[in-house]
Motif scaffolding. Structure first.
Motif, PDB file in Angstrom:
ATOM      1  N   SER A 158       0.840  -1.201   0.000  1.00 23.69           N
ATOM      2  CA  SER A 158       0.000   0.000   0.000  1.00 23.69           C
ATOM      3  C   SER A 158       0.871   1.246   0.000  1.00 23.69           C
ATOM      4  O   SER A 158       0.585   2.226  -0.701  1.00 23.69           O
ATOM      5  N   ILE A 208      -4.916  -4.353  -3.439  1.00 20.78           N
ATOM      6  CA  ILE A 208      -5.563  -4.247  -2.130  1.00 20.78           C
ATOM      7  C   ILE A 208      -6.764  -3.329  -2.260  1.00 20.78           C
ATOM      8  O   ILE A 208      -6.655  -2.227  -2.798  1.00 20.78           O
ATOM      9  N   ARG A 257      -3.730   3.680  -8.322  1.00 17.29           N
ATOM     10  CA  ARG A 257      -4.295   4.135  -7.046  1.00 17.29           C
ATOM     11  C   ARG A 257      -5.665   4.708  -7.362  1.00 17.29           C
ATOM     12  O   ARG A 257      -5.784   5.596  -8.205  1.00 17.29           O
ATOM     13  N   THR A 314      -4.047  -0.116  -5.426  1.00 16.23           N
ATOM     14  CA  THR A 314      -4.914  -0.007  -4.250  1.00 16.23           C
ATOM     15  C   THR A 314      -6.194   0.718  -4.639  1.00 16.23           C
ATOM     16  O   THR A 314      -6.200   1.563  -5.526  1.00 16.23           O
TER      17      THR A 314
END
Lengths: 393, 468
Positions: free
Chosen positions: A105, A196, A141, A168
């Motif tokens: 992350s 994630i 992201r 992420t």
């Protein structure tokens, strides 16, 4: 030119200099880079990595990649670089507030080059469709925010032959909002993918996750949902299908931190050839979370004797006013079913395809975007029948 | 459940909550070193290979880190433990020869003559060494060997050497390594080919010295086609200082043998109970672990069966009660290494008064093990909002022709069931006790009668303090 580099040789400074973005964003990245340097690399001793080749995930200087967005009316859906420019006021506090708990992350917060930002404050029927295409090492992201009573569906597709993709996604569903996230991962057979997804549900909010994990050499997907407000709920339906030497890792964590929250998690995996999988689900129920109802089910179908699966459905429960259960089953195709279908004139392969499609159907059916749903069906059946699976996906 | 503490406080005197002064004739100094290990081996007059085994195990123990998972073990201080105490009595075979004071203790422990008749043989561990041992004549006639481990090593050195440390290697885990280095006492049981032992064989264990750890070692060999039921129950007086119990149990079930190993663990609530129990099941063999965890401060125990011969079967049934300050980290493991092997695991746990239960389990199926069947069922009951429960099962399946299922549920006692029973005139605690007894009935009905009665009584007594 974009060779994968060892962790200690990543030159974040020169990467930051090349960026054309507001200085506050670069400041956030610098903070994340510091954090990245401090955080330890996961090892096989970490539960999540017990069955996954962590050494294959190396860090790199990311390059840019394409994100195309189909945006329906009544919702903001833009690429992250555009969000920094046009929606500074909305995105800035979110990125500044987000802290990374783990190495991957932190890396994404420092090194992302693209991604998407969705902001919904009303009820949108039509889905936002986001297609990521990465041919070089990529880092994404993304952020989704649904305001009070808003409703939005996002369908994200990951495609391309990049050697690696780390990403992420943060989802915030405010009071009584509903966010549906559909993820289709169909990278090429050489991609090391690590994604994630974090969801936060405020009071009475719903985050529903649907995913199909199909591509990549090794693909690890972690979906974590936190219930911060009472009455929140989440439905997760996911399929994963490994062929050739693929390794697929699925981690689903549900944290009940407020009373009367509900979660239902259902994952289904099929493994062919020498593919392997890890499916780890954790239901965590805190002391304050009275009236929790949480279910977790994982089923794995082995199509070959070379396939390997690991399933760890866990519960951590700190209060007694709950209903929690989990189940897991592993096996091969029932020979009787096979015999029945073949006696009706189907070849072994056709019968197998039919059974696998049926096994996946409840999850695939939950993909509300018809084009994408059909695409997933085709991909699944091509993975079963294609003799090229070792080469292609 | 701090059974011992709770019961001491209750009006009725808890018959196990006492302590007799026994003078030890030899004990090693506190703490662990090579000289301690050498001293133990020398005291026991052991063969050279056992000393070597102990010394290698000591190195493994020192090098292994504490487990990074599971229960909190920070209260263990290895330097404060006396690793070996030899009691004033030598190993006796006749009841009359057992020193009176120790005999008195066992009488209060509840080994009445009637029970002795019912149960075939008794080995009792007092402090670190077996002091009392008897076997019915007919067992002896059948060639069944039932001795303390120390005595077994003396009388059957070849048999012991062949199997000792083969199921649980000395470097298996930190506490198995510790046991391998300083083991003392425990049972040695050999059942010859085709012999069926019709009565359960029973051994009592007991901790009875402050700051003293117990490291008993049990080796059970059941030869081809033979069968036996071994019962191990332990009770302990309460002490203020922490105690460590790190036992190792190895069971070898040869072709078509059948073994059942029943344990009820009721250590006092200051004991760290860190036990490695594992069985090797050969072709057609059946191994059953019946495992009850009531006492101790912390228990970490996962009875395991390695199914290495075709058609071998494993059946593991376990219950755990965790009361105030207790963490029962228990579970089961089955490792399928041969085709057509099957296993069934049933786990029931109850937590109350701030206690925590954990089910931690593993089902592994190796490549090529076709036709394996395994089912795991875990149910947890949390009686109040201060208590907690975890379930952590691992399924590692490396073969396609298998059928593996795992199910778990966690919840509280249903208000409706409680209301129904109370409307029939039961008090709340009686109703709860009835529900809990029903919840674990699958376990209770597998116990020898005395144990089942005692367990039900313990639950009733525990429930008295659970309500209001």
């Amino acid at each position: 030119m974009f060779a994968i580099q060892q962790e200690n040789s990543i030159n974040f400074e020169s990467f930051f200099k090349k960026l054309r973005e507001p200085s506050w964003s670069t400041a956030v990245r610098k903070e994340a880079a510091k954090n990245f340097a401090k955080l330890p690399l996961p090892t096989r001793k970490d539960e999540e990595w017990k069955y996954t080749d962590v050494k294959g995930f190396t860090f790199f200087e990311p390059s840019s990649f394409a994100v195309s967005i189909v945006s329906p009316k009544g919702v903001v859906a833009v690429s992250m670089p555009d969000a920094l420019e046009k929606y500074d006021g909305l995105i800035r506090p979110i990125l500044q507030k987000a802290g990374a708990k783990d190495k991957f992350s932190a890396f994404c917060s420092a090194a992302w080059t693209n991604g998407y930002f969705v902001y919904a404050d009303g009820n949108t029927e039509n889905p936002v469709i986001v297609k990521h295409t990465a041919g070089e090492p990529a880092c994404s992201r993304s952020v989704i925010v649904a305001e009070r009573n808003a409703r939005v569906t996002i369908c994200e597709i990951f495609d391309g032959d990049a050697p690696s993709h780390y990403g992420t996604l943060d989802v915030v569903a405010k009071e009584n909002a509903e966010v549906n996230v559909i993820t289709v991962q169909r990278f090429g057979d050489g991609t090391w993918d690590h994604t994630i997804k974090n969801g936060r549900c405020e009071r009475d909010a719903r985050i529903n996750w649907t995913f199909a994990l199909l591509g990549g050499r090794t693909s690890k997907l972690k979906e974590e949902t936190v219930f911060e407000g009472s009455g929140a709920s989440s439905e997760l339906k996911g399929v994963y299908f490994g062929t050739g030497k693929q390794h697929l890792s699925v981690v689903t964590n549900t944290n009940h931190e407020a009373p009367n929250t509900r979660a239902n998690i259902e994952t289904r995996g099929v493994l062919k050839d020498d593919a392997s999988s890890m499916s780890r689900g954790l239901i965590r129920i805190e002391k304050v979370a009275h009236g929790t109802d949480s279910q977790l089910h994982d089923r794995t179908l082995h199509l070959s004797s070379g396939a390997m699966s690991n399933s760890i459905p866990s519960l951590e429960i700190e209060n007694n006013d709950v209903r929690a259960s989990h189940g897991s089953s592993t096996g091969k195709i029932d020979e009787e079913q096979m015999f029945y279908l073949m006696s009706r004139g189907l070849s072994r392969e056709e019968a197998e395809t039919l059974i696998v499609e049926g096994f996946f159907e409840t999850v695939v059916n939950a993909i509300s975007v018809s084009d994408v749903r059909e695409g997933v069906r085709e991909l699944v059946s091509s993975k079963i029948t294609s003799k090229e699976h070792l080469k292609l996906v | 459940m701090p059974v011992s503490q709770e019961l001491v406080r209750s009006k009725q005197e808890y018959r196990y909550g006492f302590h007799d002064d026994v003078r030890s004739v030899y004990e090693t100094p506190k703490g662990l070193s090579e000289s301690t290990v050498r001293a133990i081996s020398e005291q026991k007059n052991e063969p050279e290979w056992m000393l070597e085994f102990r010394l290698k195990a000591l190195t493994a123990f020192v090098n292994k880190p504490m487990p990074a998972w599971g229960a909190d073990l920070s209260g263990i201080n290895f330097d404060e433990i006396v690793y070996y105490i030899k009691p004033s009595a030598r190993t006796d075979t006749k009841w009359e020869d057992v020193p009176e004071q120790i005999r008195k203790t066992f009488q209060r422990l509840g080994l009445p003559e009637a029970e002795q008749k019912f149960l075939g043989g008794v080995t009792a561990q007092y402090e670190s060494e077996a002091v009392y041992h008897s076997i019915n004549k007919d067992l002896e006639a059948k060639g069944v060997v039932f001795l303390s481990m120390d005595e077994g090593l003396k009388q059957y050195p070849e048999l012991v050497k062949k199997y000792f440390g083969t199921v649980v290697p000395k470097e298996d885990n930190k506490f198995a390594a510790l046991n391998s280095a300083v083991w003392s006492g425990g049972s040695f049981l050999y059942v010859p080919k085709g012999v069926h032992v019709n009565v359960p064989l029973q051994a009592y264990f007991r901790i009875n010295a402050e700051r003293m750890g117990q490291f008993e070692r049990t080796l059970i060999i059941v030869d081809e086609g033979a069968s036996v039921h071994y019962v191990e129950g332990c009770t302990a007086p309460t002490y203020s200082r922490d105690s460590l119990h790190a036992a190792v149990v190895e069971v070898i079930a040869l072709k078509d043998a059948k073994v059942r190993y029943t344990t009820i663990q009721n250590w006092s609530s200051n004991v760290y109970n860190l036990v490695t129990k594992r069985a090797m099941a050969y072709e057609g063999a059946t191994v059953e672990w019946i495992d009850g965890n009531l006492g101790s401060k912390v228990t970490m125990k996962y009875p395991s069966v390695i199914l290495r011969g075709q058609n071998a079967k494993a059946d593991i049934l376990s219950i755990a009660f965790a009361g105030p300050g207790q963490h029962q980290d228990a579970g089961a493991k089955t490792i399928h290494l041969a085709p057509n092997t099957s296993s069934r695991i049933i786990s029931k746990s109850v937590s109350m008064g701030g206690g925590r239960t954990t089910y931690r389990g593993l089902v592994r199926v190796g490549k090529g093990c076709k036709g394996v069947k395994s089912s795991v069922r875990c149910d947890a009951l949390i009686l109040d909002e201060r208590s907690a429960s975890d379930t952590v099962p691992y399924m590692e399946i490396y073969e396609d022709d298998v059928s593996i299922a795992h199910e778990a549920t966690v919840g509280k006692i249903s208000e409706e069931a409680l209301f129904y029973l109370m409307s029939r005139g039961l008090k709340e605690n009686e109703a709860m006790a009835l529900i809990v007894k029903g919840f674990i009935e699958a376990f209770t009905k597998e116990l020898p009668m005395e144990y089942a009665i005692e367990l039900n009584r313990l639950i009733e007594m525990e429930m008295e303090g659970a309500v209001g």
